[in-house]
Structure formats: structure tokens, C-alpha cells
Design an enzyme around this catalytic site. Structure first.
Site, PDB file in Angstrom:
ATOM      1  N   VAL A  90       0.875  -1.140  -0.211  1.00 11.69           N
ATOM      2  CA  VAL A  90       0.080  -0.093   0.025  1.00 11.69           C
ATOM      3  C   VAL A  90       0.935   1.306  -0.123  1.00 11.69           C
ATOM      4  CG1 VAL A  90      -1.868   1.420   1.270  1.00 11.69           C
ATOM      5  CG2 VAL A  90      -1.681  -1.232   1.166  1.00 11.69           C
ATOM      6  N   ASP A 120     -10.828 -11.212   8.567  1.00 10.90           N
ATOM      7  CA  ASP A 120      -9.379 -10.895   8.621  1.00 10.90           C
ATOM      8  C   ASP A 120      -9.204  -9.474   9.665  1.00 10.90           C
ATOM      9  OD1 ASP A 120      -6.660 -11.433   8.779  1.00 10.90           O
ATOM     10  OD2 ASP A 120      -6.554 -10.249   7.069  1.00 10.90           O
TER      11      ASP A 120
END
Length: 945
Positions: free
Chosen positions: A34, A142
């Protein structure tokens, strides 16, 4: 320079990647990296998630794109927003909102475990984001601190939906094979570790692990390797967080452990249940309880514990426990203390406090526990009951003294409140000595879920035009101009609003492009070129505030709009993003009830308002929105601030609206305060009012009816004592001039006959010391006449039983009251009706008196209730007296059927009819708590004060 991590080359500041300029690497995840980047076309700062080149397989590419689709279907303040997906140099990329505050994991690593209140707040915000996802069928799978991001203002946003699944996917295959584990072992539920089917309880487990980590900086299941962690999670209970951090409240410890239960059925079953358990543990959710509500709660509790005392007294009488025996006091006292010890110690509130919305807490808001609650109740009721015991003991020698002292008994517990001050939350001595306080929980208003349908598929018309990356589905319904259209993002499977413009219209400023606040419409993207010029915005459900369909809305709805607008405008004025024009046609109301401020007239907004001119400032915007929302008529709104709409409103709302003349931030603060207060009269509050008003009468009537049965039984078992009680009551009536005859001679003869009867027939009973310590004598109303009976026996030593028989023949012809004997002679059901009716007759008269003296009633004021008229002004005393008058008329019905006998069949039927109508009216008041039958007759509304 290439931004892909697979090559091993790190992106550096200034490198280009497609249309973006890389600023820095934020972090790496399981499927890629990212980056913070700047869109070179419009200057907006975004986060780019790029699929790792080494993982670029067909399945991983599908999974990666599905993450974007699932995340894009959620639009909530506590989730990361997805702007779009695209391919750059053949690599899939997700373009996301830039959340610049780091992650929760980084915060714990940098500063250690969070303060308890911050950890609870973070868990609540995570829960809100996951609930929005679950509302459209998305499981995250998650959840962990590294996937929870912090915005600049401190809000927590759930991100990284890479492992999410949709339970409502249409047209997509299940990419994850059955039995395959995907996730982070330390944060995965046992069923997820085993590859079993999942539901939202698996995400709740992960929330529990995350909260555990935020509180302790550690994980609940230790282990060096992943295998050890999995084995511990499957086979061992979690170490309680309180064992690692002793200052964690036991209630919070229990919440975390329940989230971590190995069986899904043992966890919280819904996010609502989890939120309800966490909200009371926030540090800022309590305010001192008002004295009026404390008094109302005490009255309700007293009504509940009184039958316990009565039951103890009846049990003591049944077992012939003497009146001055300590056991009688202990039986009553222990039963009452147990009630408060268990209710306030275990649940934090007695029934009276629950009905009035109060709670007893210790320290920073934890439950007091049974020992502390018992000590607190002992101080309150021990004072009262010990005094009562001592006064009862005095009865044996001084009947007059008990009457004087009994009047002082209710004042004794009030001495505990000599320490009560506003600055200490009106804490009494019992609160200070036990470290407790009575508070009112204040629920923080949380962002309402705003979500589209997950994986929404739209039929694209053949030959549909395209604007940028979007297929055009058609114009926005009721839009005022052709520039508005609905577009469909085929990659993310979601709708957008498209506004076409000319090339001379500039793109929104970067600060506007980056806005992600819940009170503002989010700009998705746009373009200015020779071929096309457009701006794409998130598509909203709902409709414009000023529309032809707008009708008056209740305060509970409008106050949410006002707070949303005030909060947005206060922040916008600080960062310079306040729209240049403020007008009611620039407010959009979503289906979930949020007010969104637009920078342009809303599509479909009505332009028929009498005063369409822009408003001068944010304060006027809030005031006009309130007026329009509550009345549905903008034309009648006053030109000046400081007035309130002519509708029935809570008094605090009227004061708040009349006082909206200050700075936007002050207005926001004021509206935040009113947002936490009751907006309507709830059924629970109405039930409390009915209980506090009618329960005393019902309990008194129940007690009296019960006493009738006890009197009848005791009279059968002790006929001489019952007869003595009746004669002593008759004697008392004669000497006070209310019976015995019409002339002085008749009264004198009747008095003489009664004295002879008592002395001749009941001499042994009066002279027996056991009589005056007998509970039976107290129940049969003999005890209070002890001095009278002993004097009569002493003054007539010559009276015999034969003299008593002759005197009783004379008394049979005299006019004497029968005392309780007449009531005992009635059938039990008729006695109950008679007593209940007469008690409620007094309640009806009392309601009229209270309406005259207190403008409604004592309990009305104690519960924070007010009566208003249709224009929102407080109702006058004459109107409130008229409101209560029908009760008197209702209870007078039996007199119409009195006939010739005082207990005629018609009168009994009338009593039953009156009580039935009263019960029906109470039931209707619970169905319509803000406007019962009496309010409709008097044309009043019941509103919170």
C-alpha cells in the site's frame, strides 16, 4: 520507477506509477503493498493497494478485485472508502481513501496498551464498521489491529477486505475452497481455523482478540509458532485480560472473554448485543442523576419493597412472633436489603432505577458488587427500620408517642442526603461512605450504517452511453436538470451520481476532493477535457430535504438532522471547506436518517419555497432546517433567530432552538447535549409514571384486602379478641361524639353499656400481659386502645359477665359503627372491589389537586415530564385541571347506581365498570405514551422536560 514490490525495488518519493505520483510506502499486506500517492490529474492524495507481482495468478487477481468490490459496497464512517479499481501496467490496483493516522497496531507498538476508555471506544467503532458490512452480508474474516486505521480526527476505520466474503454474492463463484484456512491465526476463531462455515460471530471473535490486544499489548493465546498458537486457540481457554492488567474492570474482562468463547453459541450473537455490553463501559457515558429522577426511583422501589416488609410481618404474625422481638425487625430488614444488594450489586440497578434510566456505579463506572450494594442499602433502610423497631417498642407503654414519632419516620432517611450538592453529583452520606454514585447513562450517538447492496449487478441497457469509466443508466429521478445522471461502475458494481459540466467549470479544490466526513457528499473522481467534463459522486439513497414529498417530521428525527448539519458546518468552518452558499435545497436526507450537506442544489430539490434566498450563516441554516423539518412549511419560518417552531416539542428542545444564536461550535455542543436526552415519552417512562401514580393505591388496596382475609381468619381463631377490638373502636367513636345516640342521655347510656361490656366480658383478656405483646392484638386493632381498656376495667371492678350480657342487649338497639367488622363480613371479592375503588377515588381527587398545585403532579415533575399545547407552549393550570377532571367523573359512576342500599348490586357493578375503564385508559396510555385519552380530551401533549 516501478511501484511493484515483487521486483524488490522500493518506490521512492517522486516516482510515477500510471497517473499517480508515489509519495511513500505505507505498508505491506498478504497480497501486496500500500502506497500513499497523489493523483496527478486532480491533485488528490490517495492510498494505492497494488497486487504483489509474485502473487499475480488468476485466482489471486479475482480475489484482489473482489476485495475492492466488497469494500466499495460499504459506505460508513468506520470503514475505509474505495474510490475505484484499475490496472496500471497490467497490475491490479485498488484506489482507496488515505487514512493518515496509522493503524491501531502501530499505536500500541509506539505507546503501549491503550487507556481503557480509548480501547473500548475503538472496539465500538470497529463494531460499527463491521455491522455496516454485515448488514449487506459481508464477513471480514481478517479483523486485527493492523487492519484498523486511524484518521486524523482519531476515528477508527476498518480496512483490508482482502479475505472478506459475501453471503449474498450473485453471479460470482466462491473463490475460497471449502476447508481452506485463510486469515491470521492469532485473530481467527476456532471455526475459522478448522475451515468450517462462518458467520458474523467469527468476526466478533476477532473483535475480542483485537480489544484484548489494545488493552494488554499481548495476544490471548501464547505461542512461538503458528502451530502453537492454533493449538492453544483450539484447546485452551484464553488468559483473562485482567490477569495481565489488573485495572481492567471485571465487566470489561467478562465482555472480552465472552467474545473469545471457543463455541460460537457462547459468544455475543449480534453486534447489537456486543455494543450494548460495551457502551456502559465508556468512561464518558455517565452524568449525575437528577434529584427528581432519584426521588422517583426511590418511590418506585419503595412500592416494590413494601410488600416484602408486609410479607415478613404477616409471616411473623403467623408464627406469633411478639411485636418487640428482634426477629420481626430482622425478617423485614433482611428481605429489603437483599432486594437492593442483588439488583444493584449484580445488575447495577434496581427496578426503580431501571424504569427511570438510572444506575448505581463505583469508581469510574464499574458495578458496585453485592457487598457494597448491601452496605449502601443497609445504611438507607437500616436507619428507617431501626427507628421503626424502637418506636414499635415504645407502643407497649405509650400509644401517644408512637403517633408523634411515626410522623417523623419518613424524614429519617432524608438525613442521609445532608451532604448532597450539585458539585458531588448529589451524593448522600451512604454514597460517600460506600464509594458509589447514582448516575444516568448518556448514550453517544454513533454513525448510522449507510451501505449499498454487496456485489450489486445492474442490467446495462444495450448501447448505453458512457461517461468516463461509467455506464449511464439514466437520469436521476426528479432531478432538476439534464446534467445529472446515474452511472454504474462495472468494476466495483456500485452506482455513482454523475454531474456533467462545461470545460470552464474547475474541478473541486483538493481539500474538497479529499473530504470523507459522514456529513458531506464524497467526490469520487472527475475530468476536464475537450471530450468530456464531469464529476462523479457517491450515489445516495433517500431524497432532498426540500422536496414536494416532504411532510412534518417528529423531533426525534429532526434533531438528528440538526446535529449532523451543525457538526459538519462547525468542522467545515474550521478547515475552510464550508460551501459558499447555504440553502435548504442543498441538504440531502438519506434513507438511514442522516443529513448530508451538498455544495450544489440537490438533484430533485423543490424550488417552490417562498424564500429561496441563500441563508446568511450556518446558525440560520440549522434554525431554518429545524423549522422546515418540524412544520414542513418553510414559508412560515421567522426572519429572525431566537424563535421555535409552533409544534409540541420537549421543553429542552424548545430552549435549545430558541437559543441557536451563537457560534457554530457552540451550536454543535448544544445540539450534542440535546441529542443524548429523551426525544419522546417512552413506554418505559410512561409505565413508570403509571406505576408511581397507581401502584401506591394498588398496593394499599392489596394490603387492605389481604388484611381483610387476615382479620377474618384471626377473628375466627380469636373471637374474644376480635370482639374486644370492635367494642373498643365503638367506644372510641362514642367518646368523640360521632356515635351513640342523638341526645346526651342516649350517649351517656351507650357509653356506660360499652364500659360494662368491656369490663364484664373481657376482664381476663385486658389484664393478661400476654395480650399486649401479641401480634394478633395489633392486627385486630386492640393494641392501640390498651390504656383505654385498662382504665375501663379498673373503673368497673364490679362488672360481671351477666352484666355484660344485659349491656350487650342494650347496645344491639344503639346506633354504633361496626368498625372493621362490616368489611370482614363482605365476600372477599366484593371487599377487594370496594377497597380498590375507594382508594382510586382518592387518587382521582388527588390528581386534580396536584394538577392545580403543581401543574401536572408530583410524579410528573419528578420524571422530567411536561404538558404542552399544540403550539408547544406549557399547558395552563386550568387546562391541566380539566385534563384530570374526567377521572373524577369516571370514579363517580357508581353513585349513579347507588339505589337504596349502600352496597347495592348496581353500585358494585358501577365500581367494576369504573375500574375497568380506568384500566383500559392506562393500557391505551402505554400504547400511545405521549398522548393518552386524557391528553386528547384536554388537547395536550406529554413531552420530556
Amino acid at each position: 520507477m516501478d511501484a511493484r514490490t515483487a521486483t524488490g525495488v522500493e518506490a521512492v518519493a517522486g516516482s510515477e506509477f500510471g497517473a499517480y505520483q508515489i509519495v511513500r510506502l505505507i505498508g505491506r499486506g498478504g497480497m501486496g503493498a500500500v502506497y500513499e500517492a497523489v493523483d496527478r490529474q486532480d491533485g488528490r492524495r490517495v492510498a494505492l493497494k497494488v497486487l504483489d507481482h509474485n502473487l499475480d495468478t488468476a485466482d489471486n487477481r479475482k480475489r484482489f478485485l473482489r476485495e475492492g468490490r466488497l469494500a466499495a459496497s460499504i459506505n460508513h464512517p468506520n470503514t475505509v472508502y474505495i474510490y475505484g479499481t484499475e490496472e496500471i501496467a497490467g497490475d491490479p490496483v485498488i484506489v482507496m481513501e488515505l487514512v493518515a493516522g496509522g493503524t491501531l497496531e502501530q499505536r500500541v507498538q509506539d505507546g503501549g496498551p491503550l487507556p481503557i476508555s480509548d480501547a473500548v471506544e475503538a472496539a465500538l467503532e470497529i463494531t460499527a464498521g463491521l455491522e455496516a458490512a454485515a448488514s449487506i452480508g459481508i464477513l471480514h474474516r481478517d479483523v486485527k489491529p493492523s487492519n484498523c486505521f486511524l484518521s486524523r480526527d482519531g476515528a477508527v476505520k476498518v480496512g483490508d477486505f482482502g479475505l472478506s466474503i459475501s453471503t449474498e454474492a450473485r453471479g460470482e463463484s466462491n473463490i475460497t475452497a471449502a476447508g481452506l484456512f485463510l486469515g491470521t491465526p492469532s485473530f481467527s476463531s476456532p471455526e475459522q481455523l478448522l475451515g468450517e462455515p462462518l458467520d458474523l460471530r467469527a468476526d466478533i471473535y476477532a473483535v475480542g482478540v483485537t480489544l484484548y490486544y489494545l488493552l494488554t499489548g499481548k495476544l490471548p493465546h501464547g505461542g512461538v509458532t503458528a502451530v502453537q498458537v492454533v493449538a492453544a486457540a483450539l484447546n485452551k481457554p484464553a488468559t483473562p485480560p485482567r490477569a495481565r492488567r489488573p485495572d481492567i474492570p471485571s465487566e470489561l474482562d467478562a465482555v472480552v472473554l465472552r467474545c473469545l468463547a471457543r463455541k460460537p453459541t457462547d459468544r455475543f450473537q449480534t453486534y447489537d448485543a456486543l455494543r450494548a455490553a460495551l457502551e456502559p463501559l465508556q468512561a464518558t457515558t455517565f452524568e449525575p442523576a437528577p434529584r427528581s429522577l432519584r426521588a422517583a426511583a426511590m418511590v418506585v422501589d419503595w412500592l416494590l419493597v413494601s410488600p416484602m416488609g408486609w410479607a415478613a410481618e404477616l409471616a411473623a404474625s403467623h408464627f406469633a412472633v411478639p411485636l418487640n422481638h428482634p426477629l420481626r425487625f430482622l425478617m423485614t430488614f433482611v428481605s429489603i436489603v437483599l432486594y437492593f444488594a442483588l439488583s444493584e450489586g449484580v445488575w447495577g440497578m434496581s427496578l426503580g432505577k431501571w424504569l427511570t434510566g438510572l444506575r448505581v456505579v463505583h469508581g469510574e463506572g464499574t458495578r458496585v458488587g453485592v457487598p457494597r450494594a448491601a452496605a449502601r442499602a443497609t445504611m438507607i433502610f437500616g436507619t428507617l427500620h431501626l427507628a421503626g423497631y424502637l418506636v414499635t417498642a415504645l407502643t407497649l407503654s405509650s400509644p401517644t408517642s408512637i403517633q408523634a414519632l411515626s410522623g417523623l419516620l419518613p424524614l429519617l432517611p432524608l438525613a442521609l442526603f445532608v451532604s448532597a450538592r450539585r458539585r458531588n453529583g448529589y451524593a448522600g452520606l451512604h454514597d460517600l461512605l460506600t464509594g458509589t454514585r447514582v448516575v444516568r447513562p448518556v448514550r453517544r450517538a454513533r454513525p448510522r450504517a449507510v451501505a449499498q447492496h454487496a456485489l450489486e449487478f445492474e442490467p446495462i441497457p444495450a448501447g448505453a452511453p458512457r461517461i468516463g469509466p461509467y455506464a449511464v443508466l439514466g437520469p436521476i429521478p426528479e432531478a432538476s436538470g439534464p446534467e445529472w445522471a446515474i452511472g454504474f461502475d462495472e468494476r466495483l458494481h456500485r452506482r455513482v451520481w454523475i454531474r456533467q459540466s462545461g470545460p470552464e467549470t474547475p474541478l473541486p479544490l483538493p481539500v474538497i476532493q479529499n473530504l470523507g466526513r459522514p456529513g458531506r457528499l464524497r467526490w469520487v473522481n472527475g475530468r476536464r477535457s475537450a471530450e468530456e467534463n464531469y464529476d462523479a459522486y457517491e450515489a445516495l439513497d433517500g431524497g432532498p430535504l426540500r422536496s414536494s414529498q416532504m411532510a412534518p417530521r417528529p423531533w426525534i428525527v429532526v434533531r438528528g438532522w440538526l446535529f449532523d448539519l451543525a457538526e459538519e458546518m462547525a468542522v467545515a468552518e474550521q478547515d475552510g471547506t464550508l460551501p459558499p452558499v447555504l440553502a435548504l435545497d442543498r441538504v440531502w436526507i438519506t434513507a438511514s436518517g442522516r443529513a448530508i450537506l451538498l455544495d450544489f442544489p440537490a438533484p430533485g430539490a423543490s424550488n417552490t419555497a417562498a424564500n429561496p434566498l441563500p441563508l446568511r450563516n450556518p446558525i440560520q441554516m440549522v434554525a431554518q432546517t429545524a423549522w422546515f423539518g418540524l412544520t414542513g412549511n418553510e414559508a412560515t419560518a421567522p426572519a429572525q433567530l431566537g424563535e421555535f417552531p409552533p409544534v409540541p416539542l420537549p421543553l429542552y428542545a424548545r430552549e435549545a432552538l430558541a437559543g441557536i444564536i451563537a457560534h457554530p461550535e457552540e451550536t454543535r455542543t448544544r445540539l450534542l447535549e440535546v441529542a443524548t436526552r429523551p426525544a419522546t415519552i417512552t413506554r418505559r417512562r410512561r409505565f413508570t409514571l403509571l406505576a408511581a401514580t397507581g401502584a401506591p393505591a394498588l398496593l394499599i388496596a392489596t394490603f387492605m384486602v389481604g388484611m381483610v382475609g387476615v382479620w377474618a381468619r384471626m377473628a375466627r381463631e380469636h373471637p374474644d379478641l376480635a370482639a374486644l377490638g370492635t367494642r373498643l373502636q365503638q367506644y372510641d367513636a362514642v367518646i368523640h361524639g360521632i356515635a351513640g345516640g342523638t341526645t346526651d342521655a342516649e350517649v351517656k347510656r351507650t357509653r356506660r353499656a360499652l364500659e360494662v361490656t368491656i369490663a364484664g366480658r373481657f376482664r381476663r383478656t385486658v389484664l393478661d400481659p400476654a395480650t399486649w405483646v401479641s401480634s394478633t392484638a395489633a392486627m385486630l386493632n386492640v393494641l392501640s386502645f390498651r390504656a383505654t381498656a385498662q382504665r375501663i376495667v379498673a373503673e368497673h371492678p364490679e362488672a360481671t359477665e351477666q352484666d355484660a350480657i344485659q349491656a350487650e342487649e342494650q347496645l344491639s338497639r344503639a346506633s354504633l359503627p361496626s368498625g372493621v367488622a362490616s368489611l370482614r363480613q363482605l365476600p372477599l371479592l366484593e371487599s377487594a372491589i370496594f377497597v380498590l375503588y375507594n382508594v382510586f377515588w382518592m387518587v382521582a381527587l388527588g390528581s386534580v389537586l396536584c394538577a392545580l398545585l403543581f401543574r401536572g403532579g408530583l410524579f410528573i415533575h419528578a420524571l422530567g415530564i411536561e404538558f404542552v399545547t399544540a403550539d408547544g407552549r406549557p399547558a395552563s393550570r386550568p387546562r391541566l385541571v380539566g385534563r384530570s377532571a374526567p377521572l373524577v367523573v369516571l370514579m363517580a359512576i357508581p353513585f349513579l347506581f347507588m339505589g337504596t342500599g349502600i352496597r347495592s348490586i348496581g353500585m358494585v357493578a358501577g365500581e367494576v365498570a369504573a375500574l375497568g375503564l380506568l384500566l383500559a385508559g392506562a393500557a391505551y396510555a402505554l400504547v400511545q405514551p405521549d398522548r393518552g385519552i386524557l391528553d386528547r380530551i384536554a388537547r395536550t401533549w406529554m413531552v420530556p422536560r
